[in-house]
Design a protein around this motif. Structure first.
Motif: not given
Length: 520
Positions: A34, A255, A257-258, A262, A269, A307-308, A311
């Protein structure tokens, strides 16, 4: 001066290794780990650039050689070493090898003048780098203060309060409007402030914006950027640290955003991604070391959105693998940091064949004058071993790596070699301590004492008050206390003051080759 240079170099090497491994493994780690892991590696690299981890490793290697050295109490002789098995030939071979390569080895050591010039260049560069960024920060702060106004107690303020409570953020956070910016941002370390553009933002988008910026505040991402800037100041000459600064900024956003995504549904999202797209701006080239924007630029927006939207919850196997990778990368940095300063365990053990830091020994004049008030009648204390590796006077300590006063002479010899009494006298003291290891002090009358330390053990039956004749065995060569190898440390004390011990011996008893010159 040399300590500062070596520690700075060790920190730079250790940080560069971590950054290099991070970039080398990025094609693989970016797919399986991640964004939080990538950000964590970046923060670890900052720590390596800022903390003298080599000193910690050096402390460990400083202790280990002493803990593995056998020590014998008074009255217990060491194991006898047959003459045929003593490594005399090996030591002589090492002597020959070092004699041939000594000039080349000495060239590797910077003179004090060159070292001073290098440190001056580093200091000037660091001041210029820090001065430029301080100027940019002052200009940045002035622009923000001149164009920012408080937001009245309305929906935005109430929404900020609710989002702080939801994220567990404590402390005062100001909410301001700024008509010079087009994207929200978080600024301020001690007094955080969220700036919003003057253009209207929907309540849904505002909720996402405030959540994003408060998440940065909760994770102290601005402090990470400041530490990265300090690392850049200390290591301005190292390109890896500037790569790291940019990398930390990118993965800090990813990170963040992650962490938010989540807890979101797929639809939430998508809406969050739209809010990021609506906030796209380059902030007129502002230095992002001073703030955390909702969206920094268009360059990495595609990867950020992908990536967002994708997740997933990290599997336990991936978590274990990520921890192992962090330990491997961090361990590699620690090892290289230690080896770059010469304090690693292997260097200490490898030096045992000579008993001291051989690279620092050089020749001195053979015309040594007897400047003491005693007769030249003393017996050389180690038969057949007339080489001195550390003379009386100031020189660089082989373990502590700092200038110290050496109050005696060091005579290297294989462990177990008998140590002889230099002149008739009485045993004044037998003991041991952390620095000298096992030692014997003899009184010779007239205010004269001789001191023998680093001993492997003492002669059988030797006790305080005994009278010993010249040439009697009083102990055996060892490496107890603070030592890099087996040798005898011999001191001469006259009327309570240290005196150059070589003044008590005939010039033919000891060799002026390989003696460490005072001041080296």
């Amino acid at each position: 001066m040399s300590n500062l240079f070596s520690n700075l170099l060790a920190m730079s090497i250790a940080g560069s290794v971590v950054v290099g491994l991070m970039l080398l493994l990025r094609p693989v780690t970016a797919k399986i780990f991640p964004a939080k892991w990538q950000y964590g590696i970046g923060k670890m690299a900052i720590a390596f650039f800022l903390l003298p981890v080599s000193l910690i490793v050096g402390k460990v290697s400083f202790v280990l050689p002493k803990t593995i050295t056998p020590r014998h109490p008074s009255g217990t002789p060491p194991m006898a070493i047959p003459e045929a098995l003593q490594p005399n030939g090996f030591v002589d071979a090492v002597d020959t090898l070092m004699e041939k390569h000594l000039p080349a080895a000495m060239e590797k050591h910077l003179s004090l003048e060159v070292m001073g010039a290098v440190l001056l260049i580093w200091f000037v560069g660091a001041m210029v780098f820090a001065g430029w960024h301080f100027y940019c920060y002052r200009r940045f702060s002035k622009r923000l203060l001149e164009n920012s106004i408080p937001i009245p107690e309305d929906t935005a303020a109430a929404l900020l309060s609710s989002r702080k409570a939801a994220l567990g953020v404590h402390g005062d956070v100001k909410l301001m409007l700024n008509h010079k910016i087009t994207s929200p941002m978080l600024v301020g370390l001690r007094h955080p402030m969220i700036l919003l553009p003057a253009s209207s933002i929907s309540e849904t988008d505002l909720k996402l914006v405030l959540t994003h910026e408060l998440m940065h505040l909760k994770r102290k991402d601005l402090w990470v950027k400041v530490l990265a800037l300090i690392a850049g100041t200390l290591h301005w000459f190292n390109p890896f640290v500037h790569v790291l600064r940019k990398d930390v900024s990118i993965w800090g956003e990813l990170s963040c955003d992650e962490a938010l995504a989540s807890e979101m549904s797929h639809e939430e999202r998508k809406h969050y991604g739209e809010a990021i797209l609506n906030a796209l701006d380059n902030h007129s080239g502002m230095n992002t070391a001073f703030y955390s924007p909702l969206c920094e630029s268009k360059k990495h927006i595609k990867r950020r959105l992908i990536r967002m939207l994708n997740v997933k919850k990290t599997k336990k196997s991936i978590m274990v693998l990520s921890v192992a990778a962090i330990l491997a990368i961090g361990g590699t940095g620690l090892i290289l940091a230690a080896s770059s300063t010469g304090n690693d365990i292997n260097n200490v053990i490898d030096a045992s064949s000579t008993g001291n830091d051989i690279d620092n020994v050089i020749n001195v004049s053979a015309d040594k004058q007897n400047d003491s008030n005693i007769d030249v009648k003393y017996l050389w204390p180690v038969t057949g071993r007339n080489r001195i590796t550390a003379a009386y006077g100031n020189h660089m300590h082989p373990v502590k790596k700092e200038m110290v006063f050496h109050n005696g002479i060091d005579i290297p010899a294989p462990e177990g070699t008998p140590v002889l009494n230099a002149d008739k006298g009485t045993v004044a003291e037998i003991g041991d301590n952390e620095t000298d290891g096992n030692y014997v002090i003899l009184n010779h009358g007239g205010g004269i004492q001789t001191f023998y330390s680093k001993l492997f053990g003492f002669a059988e039956g030797l006790a305080e008050g005994d009278t010993v004749q010249q040439g009697d065995v009083i102990g055996y060569v060892g490496s107890t206390g603070v030592a890099t190898g087996p040798h005898l440390h011999f001191r001469l004390i006259i009327d309570g003051e240290y005196t150059d011990p070589t003044s008590a011996f005939a010039s033919e008893d000891w060799s002026d080759d390989w003696v460490r010159r005072p001041g080296d």
